[in-house]
Design an enzyme around this catalytic site. Structure first.
Site, PDB file in Angstrom:
ATOM      1  CE1 TYR A 148       4.585  36.534  45.757  1.00  0.00           C
ATOM      2  CE2 TYR A 148       2.964  35.734  44.173  1.00  0.00           C
ATOM      3  CZ  TYR A 148       4.274  35.810  44.617  1.00  0.00           C
ATOM      4  OH  TYR A 148       5.270  35.174  43.911  1.00  0.00           O
ATOM      5  NE  ARG A 155       9.859  39.447  43.461  1.00  0.00           N
ATOM      6  CZ  ARG A 155       9.623  38.210  43.897  1.00  0.00           C
ATOM      7  NH1 ARG A 155      10.471  37.618  44.710  1.00  0.00           N
ATOM      8  NH2 ARG A 155       8.536  37.565  43.534  1.00  0.00           N
ATOM      9  NE  ARG A 221       9.749  27.641  39.295  1.00  0.00           N
ATOM     10  CZ  ARG A 221       8.585  28.085  39.762  1.00  0.00           C
ATOM     11  NH1 ARG A 221       8.415  28.314  41.054  1.00  0.00           N
ATOM     12  NH2 ARG A 221       7.599  28.317  38.936  1.00  0.00           N
ATOM     13  CD  GLU A 327       6.779  29.048  49.163  1.00  0.00           C
ATOM     14  OE1 GLU A 327       5.725  29.475  48.679  1.00  0.00           O
ATOM     15  OE2 GLU A 327       7.756  29.766  49.418  1.00  0.00           O
TER      16      GLU A 327
HETATM   17  C1  3EB Z   1       5.530  29.555  43.209  1.00  0.00           C
HETATM   18  O1  3EB Z   1       6.221  28.625  42.789  1.00  0.00           O
HETATM   19  C2  3EB Z   1       5.180  29.522  44.670  1.00  0.00           C
HETATM   20  O2  3EB Z   1       7.609  35.373  44.817  1.00  0.00           O
HETATM   21  O3  3EB Z   1       9.649  35.127  45.527  1.00  0.00           O
HETATM   22  C3  3EB Z   1       7.871  30.495  45.697  1.00  0.00           C
HETATM   23  C4  3EB Z   1       9.148  31.012  45.820  1.00  0.00           C
HETATM   24  C5  3EB Z   1       6.799  31.315  45.451  1.00  0.00           C
HETATM   25  C6  3EB Z   1       9.366  32.394  45.692  1.00  0.00           C
HETATM   26  C7  3EB Z   1       8.524  34.669  45.257  1.00  0.00           C
HETATM   27  C8  3EB Z   1       7.026  32.688  45.312  1.00  0.00           C
HETATM   28  C9  3EB Z   1       8.292  33.220  45.432  1.00  0.00           C
HETATM   29  O4  3EB Z   1       5.091  30.445  42.469  1.00  0.00           O
HETATM   30  C10 3EB Z   1       5.409  30.796  45.351  1.00  0.00           C
END
Ligand code: 3EB
Length: 336
Positions: A148, A155, A221, A327
């Site tokens: 990850y 990215r 978010r 999630e």
């Molecule tokens: C977080 O809040 C949980 O790497 O694109 C959520 C949404 C999460 C998108 C991303 C990762 C991603 O960190 C993980």
């Protein structure tokens, strides 16, 4: 009803494929027929993952749009646009990046995002609203770094190279691990700037401390996109994180409730900016990713008690931190 429309469900012919115009979508399921049946005429993200809480073997999502559509394909990227909205999917095989300077997943991710940005520049639709990211073995460590985190490095490198912002106005997203399959990225973009939304209960992901990896994740978010006559709310994958820390380790029911609290907080922030009627939690379309398939009933019970909803797509998938068990993401569309 004009503009985009989102629908989804298990197996049923949800839209009349003869008459509906479909911009793009997703097909989720482990059943062999899911991955090997006839490909759709629109860009479709194929997710070889187990569906949970249903006897159905395939779940399909469709973004319906106004005709006409224009389609294109280059390398492993297929896309379609309707007016000034574009949906695309890119699949990359990491093996083709085996001889890169960086780890193959990192190089593949950077290549995928560079191709996406190049397409959006060529089509003059530079506003990237939402990205859906999937790849195998997300929590496995290789080349001295969790995959990850390799993905985050690739990215961010592409955003940097393509002069896209690394913080502030960045797309909504999700990033999940599957048991198989190539790097798969779907995306939606347009020509109207979206409004990026953050969660006051959480540190912005693009400002996470380096304890979570050398390069921060590049996502917001939520994103409030405003195509003509509509407002689309994309709530990113949302987990049991407060500040930047995982909370309720080992307790999937509490993690689900906390994830929903985070979604409600993001929803409240989004509604401060919305031009249309306030978005309600009950009206959104949800996908929930559950790390251990056996825990899906626990997740469903919490979601049903708070949302009063059963029509949620449950997918067995690995969340990007090994201590996260669930999630949840959500999408809603309003006319303006
Ligand atoms: C977080 O809040 C949980 O790497 O694109 C959520 C949404 C999460 C998108 C991303 C990762 C991603 O960190 C993980």
């Amino acid at each position: 009803m004009s503009g985009l429309q989102l629908s989804g469900g298990p197996e049923a012919p949800l839209v009349s494929r003869e008459t509906a115009t479909i911009l793009g979508g997703a097909r989720i399921g482990l059943h062999p027929n899911t991955a090997h049946s006839v490909p759709s005429a629109w860009p479709e993200q194929i997710l070889p993952a187990r569906l949970l809480g249903t006897s159905a073997t395939c779940w399909q999502e469709f973004w319906q749009c106004q005709p006409p559509c224009r389609a294109g394909q280059q390398n492993n990227l297929t896309w379609q646009r309707s007016g000034d909205i574009l949906y695309g999917v890119i699949h990359l095989d990491e093996a083709e990046f085996a001889h890169s300077e960086s780890p193959p997943l990192q190089a593949a991710t950077e290549s995928a995002y560079r191709q996406i940005f190049a397409l959006l520049a060529a089509e003059q639709l530079p506003e990237l609203w939402r990205v859906w990211n999937y790849f195998a073995a997300i929590n496995t460590q290789t080349h001295g770094l969790e995959r990850y985190r390799q993905f985050n490095s690739g990215r961010q490198a592409a955003f940097l190279a393509c002069q896209a912002a690394l913080s502030g106005k960045v797309p909504a997203a999700c990033a999940l691990g599957l048991t198989q399959g190539p790097l798969s990225i779907a995306f939606m973009a347009g020509n109207t700037p979206g409004v990026a939304i953050e969660n006051p209960r959480q540190v912005s992901a693009y400002f996470y401390p380096t304890a979570y990896g050398p390069k921060s994740p590049t996502f917001s978010r939520a994103m409030l996109a405003r195509p003509p006559g509509q407002e689309i709310l994309f709530i990113s994958g949302t987990a049991s994180i407060l500040g930047h820390q995982t909370v309720h380790t080992g307790d999937v029911a509490a993690q689900t409730a906390e994830s929903l609290n985070n979604i409600l907080a993001v929803l409240a922030e989004a509604n401060r900016q919305a031009h249309s009627a306030p978005f309600q939690a009950q009206e959104l379309c949800y996908r929930a990713y559950v790390r251990r398939g056996t825990e899906q009933p626990l997740v469903a019970r919490v979601l049903a008690s708070i949302l009063g909803r059963a029509d949620i797509c449950y997918i067995e998938a690995d969340v990007c931190r090994s201590d996260l068990l669930v999630e949840i993401e959500a999408t809603g569309i309003h006319q303006t």
